[in-house]
Design an enzyme around this catalytic site. Sequence first.
Site, short mmCIF file in Angstrom:
data_model
loop_
_atom_site.label_atom_id
_atom_site.label_comp_id
_atom_site.label_asym_id
_atom_site.label_seq_id
_atom_site.Cartn_x
_atom_site.Cartn_y
_atom_site.Cartn_z
N LYS A 205 0.82 -1.21 0.00
CA LYS A 205 0.00 0.00 0.00
C LYS A 205 0.86 1.27 0.00
O LYS A 205 0.52 2.26 -0.65
CB LYS A 205 -0.96 0.01 1.19
CG LYS A 205 -1.85 -1.23 1.27
CD LYS A 205 -2.69 -1.39 0.02
CE LYS A 205 -3.30 -2.76 -0.09
NZ LYS A 205 -4.66 -2.91 0.30
N CYS A 249 -13.59 -6.74 0.92
CA CYS A 249 -14.92 -6.73 0.30
C CYS A 249 -14.99 -7.70 -0.88
O CYS A 249 -15.86 -7.57 -1.74
CB CYS A 249 -15.30 -5.33 -0.16
SG CYS A 249 -15.68 -4.22 1.20
O1 SAT Z 1 -3.09 -4.76 5.04
S1 SAT Z 1 -3.23 -4.50 3.64
O2 SAT Z 1 -3.35 -3.07 3.44
O3 SAT Z 1 -2.08 -4.99 2.92
C1 SAT Z 1 -4.62 -5.28 3.05
C2 SAT Z 1 -5.74 -4.35 2.89
O4 SAT Z 1 -6.21 -3.76 3.86
O5 SAT Z 1 -6.21 -4.16 1.74
MN MN Z 2 -6.27 -4.04 -0.47
#
Ligand code: SAT
Ligand code: MN
Length: 586
Positions: A205, A249
Amino acid sequence: MPDQALQQWVDEVAALTTPDNVHWCDGTDEEIGRLYDMMVEDGVLVRLDSEKHPGSYYARSDINDVARVEDRTFICAATEDEAGPTNNWVAPAEMHAMIDPLFNGCMAGRTMYVIPYLMGPPGSPMAKVGVEITDSPFVVANMRIMTRMGQVAVDELGEDGDFVKGLHSTGNLDPEQRYISHFPDENLIMSFSSNYGGNALLGKKCFALRLASVMARREGWLAEHMLILGLTDPEGNRTFVAAAFPSACGKTNLAMLVPPDSFIEAGWKVETIGDDIAWLKFGDDGRLYAVNPEAGFFGVAPLTSEETNPNALASCRANTLFTNVALLPDNTVWWEGLCDPPAEATDWKGNPWTPESEDPAAHPNSRFTAPASQCPCISPDWESPEGVPISAIIFGGRRSSTTPLVYQARSWQHGTYVGATMTSEKTAAAVGGLGELRHDPMSMLPFCGYHMADYWQHWLDVGERGGDNMPEVFHVNWFRRDESGSWLWPGFGENIRVLKWIVDRVGGGGDAVESPIGWLPTPEAVGFDELGIGDAAGEALLEVDSEEWLAEANGRGEYLAGFGEKLPAAIREENDALITRLQSSD
Ligand code: SAT
Ligand code: MN
């Protein structure tokens, strides 16, 4: 000879964090084998049964380190206005003054690992290099699955290439000292005091979305929180779609969809390119092409089963890291929804668990980290350097009411508005507020690295450039419920009926009726009859209630107004036009 800037940065970080050793990761099997042995010896990991889960390990996190922490995630752009109202902003110098001291000496007594990694297929013009420095061998093991680590990245970097710096330390896992800070102007991420996925695997992310979204705006492409899948119809035509849903989701489930028997017999096929992140760029033919920057899946374990997602289960049978699921006495793993509960287990907190226990055995956000190459339905083109051409973009959220099963936006501009005004009920993937409805534009609320309204303008600009070549835009909602709270739509494999309609629409077919919010399928076009969905349920699934929608549109108007002067006029106009259409539809 490593890149000079890299060597210099590694030296600086070592001087600051004072590790006992510095280890440059080469990503080889021997290296990771040694690390796994060490972690098993240290009690950090449990080696799972070598027949049922070869090459796989089990980990429990600290009980306060189980999800992303959005309130401790910062975009340290030069000005608050650049970060925008949806991000936590602290000026770069101020953030450095606050967190650099935390890294002072923080690796004393530990080994510092230097992880060169590549995001994107090797040899792809879209691929980008990152280097993560961490004192956590657990993070190294996860990064080795989630990215292409080692020589391949060093080769790509060459002697003077650009790379994103990610500095991570486990610290002491104190949530009060937890910071996930991004410095877009320095190409730098600093993460302290969490070992959890999105907080600690900095290629995911932090780089591939937050920093990459800033680069994408500058360079004229899109970095999105989207799965990528390919659908082959009985005539052999392949169509690729990208879909943005918030965390937890169902992106992984949709990406690996197994069609119902009747569809398989007719010749339909689904292939997976990615389950979480898409980088989309224009190809020479003017179309948008997508690559998956990742090499693995960081999937939610609970409710993953032979029925719901056999491909995910097959992907995580071997060479997988399981975190915060339940451990069984025979060194296998279990989670709620996998199969019948075991007579006894050790839960994610390390306590004895039986089916009578009050709390779940697996944390709701427990995860598997598995190589994408092990997915039975992985696309032969998943590492294609050019990516795959995208014909449709699908937005979706978790909404128990109001939003119909599927609708098609009227244009790219309208589709951008549909994405910008997405709302979804909160899940366990982030700390806090479970079930609450929140705006999550393009499912990028936690991941957009700059001002959200500038991001919408960027979407409009990209659409302007792509013109008639842009993908069609759709919105789906698998989660609508009836008055008694039951799901109206069966979901999972049956979602192919919606995908089929989408592909038909892209190809100029597919029966549709116009509504104030966009084009809706006819009940026949999504197979309500075959599914035994009666008139009442069918109507509810495709209902656009003017009153509910007027309330929705007014709420959206207020939300959009909160973005002030930066809100693109086109987005405001789309909301006004929706209200006008709703008012004249009665
Ligand atoms: O923890 S992560 O950000 O890698 C998974 C998610 O929340 O989409
Ligand atoms: Mn994700």
